[in-house]
Design a protein around this motif. Structure first.
Motif, mmCIF file in Angstrom:
data_model
loop_
_atom_site.group_PDB
_atom_site.id
_atom_site.type_symbol
_atom_site.label_atom_id
_atom_site.label_comp_id
_atom_site.label_asym_id
_atom_site.label_seq_id
_atom_site.Cartn_x
_atom_site.Cartn_y
_atom_site.Cartn_z
ATOM 1 N N MET A 37 -5.323 -5.562 6.738
ATOM 2 C CA MET A 37 -5.081 -6.088 5.401
ATOM 3 C C MET A 37 -5.590 -5.063 4.390
ATOM 4 O O MET A 37 -6.673 -4.519 4.545
ATOM 5 C CB MET A 37 -5.814 -7.413 5.232
ATOM 6 C CG MET A 37 -5.758 -8.004 3.840
ATOM 7 S SD MET A 37 -4.211 -8.762 3.356
ATOM 8 C CE MET A 37 -4.151 -10.169 4.409
ATOM 9 N N MET A 38 -4.811 -4.836 3.377
ATOM 10 C CA MET A 38 -5.226 -3.963 2.290
ATOM 11 C C MET A 38 -5.117 -4.738 0.987
ATOM 12 O O MET A 38 -4.099 -5.382 0.741
ATOM 13 C CB MET A 38 -4.342 -2.723 2.219
ATOM 14 C CG MET A 38 -4.704 -1.844 1.047
ATOM 15 S SD MET A 38 -3.694 -0.381 0.921
ATOM 16 C CE MET A 38 -4.489 0.396 -0.473
ATOM 17 N N GLU A 39 -6.162 -4.660 0.172
ATOM 18 C CA GLU A 39 -6.091 -5.240 -1.164
ATOM 19 C C GLU A 39 -5.940 -4.101 -2.159
ATOM 20 O O GLU A 39 -6.764 -3.202 -2.224
ATOM 21 C CB GLU A 39 -7.329 -6.053 -1.506
ATOM 22 C CG GLU A 39 -7.180 -6.707 -2.880
ATOM 23 C CD GLU A 39 -8.344 -7.569 -3.278
ATOM 24 O OE1 GLU A 39 -9.007 -7.234 -4.275
ATOM 25 O OE2 GLU A 39 -8.588 -8.571 -2.582
ATOM 26 N N PHE A 40 -4.856 -4.155 -2.889
ATOM 27 C CA PHE A 40 -4.533 -3.142 -3.883
ATOM 28 C C PHE A 40 -4.531 -3.858 -5.222
ATOM 29 O O PHE A 40 -3.624 -4.629 -5.513
ATOM 30 C CB PHE A 40 -3.149 -2.562 -3.550
ATOM 31 C CG PHE A 40 -2.817 -1.315 -4.279
ATOM 32 C CD1 PHE A 40 -3.450 -0.123 -3.965
ATOM 33 C CD2 PHE A 40 -1.869 -1.319 -5.274
ATOM 34 C CE1 PHE A 40 -3.138 1.039 -4.633
ATOM 35 C CE2 PHE A 40 -1.551 -0.167 -5.950
ATOM 36 C CZ PHE A 40 -2.191 1.020 -5.628
ATOM 37 N N SER A 41 -5.592 -3.660 -6.004
ATOM 38 C CA SER A 41 -5.700 -4.456 -7.221
ATOM 39 C C SER A 41 -6.418 -3.696 -8.320
ATOM 40 O O SER A 41 -7.042 -2.667 -8.086
ATOM 41 C CB SER A 41 -6.444 -5.758 -6.923
ATOM 42 O OG SER A 41 -7.749 -5.478 -6.491
ATOM 43 N N GLY A 42 -6.298 -4.236 -9.514
ATOM 44 C CA GLY A 42 -6.953 -3.698 -10.694
ATOM 45 C C GLY A 42 -6.810 -4.711 -11.808
ATOM 46 O O GLY A 42 -6.562 -5.895 -11.554
ATOM 47 N N HIS A 43 -6.907 -4.256 -13.034
ATOM 48 C CA HIS A 43 -6.782 -5.147 -14.183
ATOM 49 C C HIS A 43 -5.305 -5.449 -14.421
ATOM 50 O O HIS A 43 -4.573 -4.628 -14.952
ATOM 51 C CB HIS A 43 -7.414 -4.512 -15.423
ATOM 52 C CG HIS A 43 -8.831 -4.094 -15.202
ATOM 53 N ND1 HIS A 43 -9.854 -5.012 -15.069
ATOM 54 C CD2 HIS A 43 -9.394 -2.878 -15.066
ATOM 55 C CE1 HIS A 43 -10.980 -4.372 -14.861
ATOM 56 N NE2 HIS A 43 -10.740 -3.071 -14.850
ATOM 57 N N GLY A 44 -4.847 -6.620 -13.963
ATOM 58 C CA GLY A 44 -3.465 -7.034 -14.175
ATOM 59 C C GLY A 44 -2.662 -7.251 -12.913
ATOM 60 O O GLY A 44 -1.502 -7.646 -12.978
ATOM 61 N N LEU A 45 -3.243 -6.997 -11.726
ATOM 62 C CA LEU A 45 -2.519 -7.230 -10.474
ATOM 63 C C LEU A 45 -3.521 -7.366 -9.331
ATOM 64 O O LEU A 45 -4.485 -6.614 -9.244
ATOM 65 C CB LEU A 45 -1.572 -6.079 -10.142
ATOM 66 C CG LEU A 45 -0.798 -6.215 -8.822
ATOM 67 C CD1 LEU A 45 0.287 -7.286 -8.935
ATOM 68 C CD2 LEU A 45 -0.191 -4.891 -8.399
ATOM 69 N N VAL A 46 -3.262 -8.337 -8.467
ATOM 70 C CA VAL A 46 -3.933 -8.427 -7.172
ATOM 71 C C VAL A 46 -2.812 -8.458 -6.146
ATOM 72 O O VAL A 46 -1.968 -9.355 -6.149
ATOM 73 C CB VAL A 46 -4.818 -9.685 -7.044
ATOM 74 C CG1 VAL A 46 -5.381 -9.794 -5.637
ATOM 75 C CG2 VAL A 46 -5.924 -9.667 -8.079
ATOM 76 N N CYS A 47 -2.785 -7.455 -5.296
ATOM 77 C CA CYS A 47 -1.758 -7.325 -4.263
ATOM 78 C C CYS A 47 -2.456 -7.201 -2.917
ATOM 79 O O CYS A 47 -3.244 -6.276 -2.715
ATOM 80 C CB CYS A 47 -0.898 -6.089 -4.548
ATOM 81 S SG CYS A 47 0.296 -5.722 -3.252
#
Length: 132
Positions: free
Chosen positions: A1-11
């Motif tokens: 599992m990879m979480e790719f996120s920042g201010h405005g998206l959680v993927c």
């Protein structure tokens, strides 16, 4: 599992073990302002290695202006990165359960700083280092 996120998206991207041809069944879960959803697609191991290379390239240019793009072969996921010399990343994205030309897409931008890159690289590499 990879979480790719920042201010405005959680993927969150989950991967199966690769099949004999190197394809991984992939689940994508998304949370953006006023949107929450998900879909499944496939990503080939070699193209995921390309994603890791894009992240490494961005990490090696910390403190410089840099741009990079990654799109999976099936055209379900696209990330376009723009780094500035102050360490900020602006990331444009497109997601689609079908290829981009055939179905609906979710697109937008989110921001993160370059310190996120190390975690993303570690998580993306972990997908490749699992026992096959």
């Amino acid at each position: 599992m990879m979480e790719f996120s920042g201010h405005g998206l959680v993927c969150e991207i989950g991967f199966s073990m690769p099949d004999v041809e190197g394809w991984m069944h992939t689940t994508v879960s998304l949370k953006a302002p006023s949107f929450e959803g998900g879909f499944s697609c496939t990503i080939e191991v070699e193209e995921w290695k390309g994603f890791v290379q894009v992240l490494r390239k961005l990490d090696s240019t910390a403190g410089e202006k840099a741009d990079a793009v990654w799109v999976n072969m099936e055209e379900n996921i696209e990330f376009s990165f723009s780094a500035n010399p102050r360490g900020a990343l602006e990331i444009s994205y497109r997601f689609s359960p079908d290829c981009f030309s055939l179905g609906p897409t979710l697109s937008g931008t989110f921001e993160a700083d370059q310190t996120f890159l190390r975690r993303w690289i570690t998580e993306a590499e972990a997908v490749l280092s699992r026992d096959h």
